[in-house]
Design a protein around this motif. Structure first.
Motif, short mmCIF file in Angstrom:
data_model
loop_
_atom_site.label_atom_id
_atom_site.label_comp_id
_atom_site.label_asym_id
_atom_site.label_seq_id
_atom_site.Cartn_x
_atom_site.Cartn_y
_atom_site.Cartn_z
N ASP A 180 0.73 -1.30 -0.03
CA ASP A 180 0.02 0.02 -0.18
C ASP A 180 0.79 1.15 0.15
OD1 ASP A 180 -2.56 -1.36 2.03
OD2 ASP A 180 -2.38 -1.20 -0.23
N GLY A 181 0.26 2.13 -0.84
CA GLY A 181 1.11 3.57 -0.74
C GLY A 181 0.80 4.28 0.25
N GLY A 182 1.75 4.86 0.94
CA GLY A 182 1.47 5.94 1.91
C GLY A 182 2.59 6.53 2.70
N ILE A 183 2.58 7.19 3.91
CA ILE A 183 3.49 7.80 4.63
C ILE A 183 3.90 7.00 6.10
CG2 ILE A 183 4.00 9.93 5.56
CD1 ILE A 183 2.35 11.51 3.63
N THR A 184 4.98 6.84 6.18
CA THR A 184 5.06 6.08 7.28
C THR A 184 5.98 6.76 8.28
OG1 THR A 184 5.08 3.77 6.34
CG2 THR A 184 6.23 3.90 8.43
N GLN A 185 5.70 7.17 9.66
CA GLN A 185 6.25 7.75 10.79
C GLN A 185 6.90 6.79 11.66
OE1 GLN A 185 3.65 11.77 10.54
NE2 GLN A 185 5.46 11.74 12.03
N SER A 186 7.91 7.08 12.16
CA SER A 186 8.40 6.16 13.31
C SER A 186 9.42 6.85 14.04
CB SER A 186 9.18 4.80 12.59
OG SER A 186 10.29 5.04 11.77
N PRO A 187 9.55 6.53 15.31
CA PRO A 187 8.69 5.64 16.11
C PRO A 187 7.38 6.44 16.42
CG PRO A 187 10.05 6.58 17.73
CD PRO A 187 10.53 7.31 16.09
N LYS A 188 6.29 5.57 16.99
CA LYS A 188 5.00 6.22 17.40
C LYS A 188 5.19 7.11 18.58
CE LYS A 188 0.22 5.27 17.19
NZ LYS A 188 -0.16 6.02 16.21
N TYR A 189 5.95 6.64 19.28
CA TYR A 189 6.19 7.39 20.63
C TYR A 189 7.70 7.50 20.93
CZ TYR A 189 1.49 6.21 21.50
OH TYR A 189 0.12 6.11 21.57
N GLN A 225 8.19 7.90 2.57
CA GLN A 225 6.79 7.95 1.60
C GLN A 225 7.11 7.31 0.49
OE1 GLN A 225 6.42 9.66 -1.42
NE2 GLN A 225 7.97 11.22 -1.27
N ASN A 226 6.37 6.46 0.03
CA ASN A 226 6.49 5.67 -1.32
C ASN A 226 5.21 6.04 -2.37
OD1 ASN A 226 3.95 4.62 -0.31
ND2 ASN A 226 4.62 2.52 -0.01
N LEU A 227 4.92 7.26 -2.11
CA LEU A 227 3.98 7.82 -3.19
C LEU A 227 4.55 8.53 -4.27
CD1 LEU A 227 1.66 9.51 -0.28
CD2 LEU A 227 0.99 7.26 -1.65
N ASN A 228 6.07 8.69 -4.25
CA ASN A 228 6.48 9.30 -5.39
C ASN A 228 6.42 10.80 -5.40
OD1 ASN A 228 8.63 9.02 -7.32
ND2 ASN A 228 7.18 9.12 -8.99
N ILE A 242 8.35 27.91 12.47
CA ILE A 242 9.00 27.52 13.89
C ILE A 242 10.25 26.58 13.83
CG2 ILE A 242 6.97 27.83 15.13
CD1 ILE A 242 6.45 24.73 15.18
N ALA A 243 10.94 26.96 12.99
CA ALA A 243 12.35 26.10 12.60
C ALA A 243 13.36 26.03 13.66
CB ALA A 243 12.96 26.38 11.17
N GLU A 244 13.30 27.01 14.60
CA GLU A 244 14.44 26.97 15.66
C GLU A 244 14.50 25.58 16.54
OE1 GLU A 244 14.51 30.70 17.84
OE2 GLU A 244 16.26 30.07 19.22
N GLY A 245 15.65 25.17 16.69
CA GLY A 245 15.56 24.00 17.37
C GLY A 245 15.49 22.80 16.42
N TYR A 246 15.19 22.88 15.41
CA TYR A 246 15.09 21.64 14.52
C TYR A 246 15.85 21.60 13.43
CZ TYR A 246 10.48 21.53 16.99
OH TYR A 246 9.54 21.79 17.84
N SER A 247 16.45 20.40 12.86
CA SER A 247 16.96 20.33 11.49
C SER A 247 16.41 19.07 10.61
CB SER A 247 18.69 20.25 11.70
OG SER A 247 18.70 18.83 12.51
N VAL A 248 16.74 19.29 9.49
CA VAL A 248 16.18 18.21 8.65
C VAL A 248 17.31 17.99 7.37
CG1 VAL A 248 13.59 18.76 8.82
CG2 VAL A 248 14.95 19.83 6.95
N SER A 249 16.82 16.92 6.58
CA SER A 249 18.03 16.61 5.39
C SER A 249 16.89 15.82 4.62
CB SER A 249 18.95 15.55 5.80
OG SER A 249 18.35 14.38 6.18
N ARG A 250 17.26 16.18 3.33
CA ARG A 250 16.41 15.52 2.16
C ARG A 250 17.33 14.83 1.16
NH1 ARG A 250 11.51 16.50 -0.72
NH2 ARG A 250 10.75 14.36 -1.35
N GLU A 251 18.12 13.85 1.59
CA GLU A 251 18.94 13.10 0.57
C GLU A 251 18.40 12.25 -0.26
OE1 GLU A 251 22.01 11.48 3.19
OE2 GLU A 251 22.57 13.22 4.20
N LYS A 252 17.23 11.75 -0.19
CA LYS A 252 16.61 10.78 -0.89
C LYS A 252 14.94 11.32 -1.01
CE LYS A 252 17.00 7.21 1.48
NZ LYS A 252 16.72 5.55 1.81
N LYS A 253 14.53 10.90 -2.17
CA LYS A 253 13.06 11.50 -2.47
C LYS A 253 12.01 11.16 -1.33
CE LYS A 253 9.66 12.08 -6.34
NZ LYS A 253 9.52 11.84 -7.87
N GLU A 254 12.41 9.74 -0.99
CA GLU A 254 11.34 9.09 -0.03
C GLU A 254 11.41 9.62 1.33
OE1 GLU A 254 13.37 7.91 -3.28
OE2 GLU A 254 14.14 6.50 -1.71
#
Lengths: 109, 114
Positions: free
Chosen positions: B1-10, B25-28, B60-72
Motif C-alpha cells: 500500500d502506498g503511504g507515509i510511514t512515521q516512526s517511532p510512534k512514541y 513515503q512511497n507515493l513518489n 517554527i524552525a528554531e531548534g530543529y534540523s532536517v535533511s532530504r538526501e532521498k526523495k522518499e
C-alpha cells in the motif's frame, strides 16, 4: 498573510444529527482542503475543493471562493465522525499551506 | 500500500539529547513537510522540502534540523536547542510543492521529555 478562521470551535451532537462546519479565509485562494483528525491523531484528507460542491457518502463540502468561505456538511453523524476537522488553504505570500485552528466535534452515542 | 510511514510512534527525549523522527513515503511525491501540533492546537510548519537536496524553514524552525538526501525520506532532528519539544509531530507529502495538490499525512510521532 492570509487568515483562516473555523467555526464553531467545539460542537457536541447526538448520534444521527446533522452538522455544518464553516471555514472563512481572508483572501482569494486557488484551492481549499478539508481534513479529519481522528482521536489517535491521524489526519485524513476529506476534500480538495477549490470551488463548487463535492460529496463523499455522508460528507459533502461546498466552497464559495468569491465570498471566501467553505462549508463541510456531515449528515447522520456517527461516533466515528468524532475528532477535529481542519480546513487549509495555500498562503498568498510563500510556499506554505495555512491551517485553521479546527473544529472539535464530539458525537455522543 | 502506498503511504507515509512515521516512526517511532512514541519517543522520549532526555535533557540535552538530540532525537530523530523518521518519515518515509512511497507515493513518489516531490514535496514533504513537517508540522508540529500542541494539545488542542492547530498545525504549525517546521520545515518543508519541494525537491531532493533542498529544504526551507517554516514558521517554527528554531531548534530543529532536517535533511532530504532521498526523495522518499525526510527525517526531522529535534536538537537540544529546542527547549519545549513535547508535542505531536506530523509528516506530510504532496505530489509537488505548487500548493495546488492534495496533502497527505503520516500517523504522527508523539515526542515527550523525560
Amino acid at each position: 498573510g492570509i487568515q483562516v478562521e473555523q467555526s464553531p470551535p467545539d460542537l457536541i451532537l447526538q448520534e444521527g444529527a446533522n452538522s455544518t462546519l464553516r471555514c472563512n479565509f481572508s483572501d482569494s485562494v486557488n484551492n481549499l482542503q478539508w481534513f479529519h483528525q481522528n482521536p489517535w491523531g491521524q489526519l485524513i484528507n476529506l476534500f480538495y475543493i477549490p470551488s463548487g460542491t463535492k460529496q463523499n457518502g455522508r460528507l459533502s463540502a461546498t466552497t464559495v471562493a468569491t465570498e471566501r468561505y467553505s462549508l463541510l456538511y456531515i449528515s447522520s453523524s456517527q461516533t466515528t465522525d468524532s475528532g477535529v476537522y481542519f480546513c487549509a488553504v495555500p498562503s498568498n505570500r510563500d510556499d506554505k499551506i495555512i491551517f485553521g485552528k479546527g473544529t472539535r466535534l464530539h458525537i455522543l452515542p | 500500500d502506498g503511504g507515509i510511514t512515521q516512526s517511532p510512534k512514541y519517543l522520549f527525549r532526555k535533557e540535552g539529547q538530540n532525537v530523530t523522527l523518521s518519515c518515509e513515503q512511497n507515493l513518489n511525491h516531490d514535496a514533504m513537510y513537517w508540522y508540529r501540533q500542541d494539545p488542542g492546537q492547530g498545525l504549525r510548519l517546521i520545515y518543508y522540502s519541494q525537491i531532493v537536496n533542498d529544504f526551507q524553514k517554516g514558521d517554527i524552525a528554531e531548534g530543529y534540523s532536517v535533511s532530504r538526501e532521498k526523495k522518499e525520506s525526510f527525517p526531522l532532528t529535534v536538537t537540544s536547542a529546542q527547549k519545549n519539544p513535547t508535542a505531536f509531530y506530523l509528516c506530510a507529502s504532496s505530489i509537488d510543492g505548487t500548493l495546488n495538490e492534495k496533502l497527505f499525512f503520516g500517523s504522527g510521532t508523539q515526542l515527550s521529555v523525560l
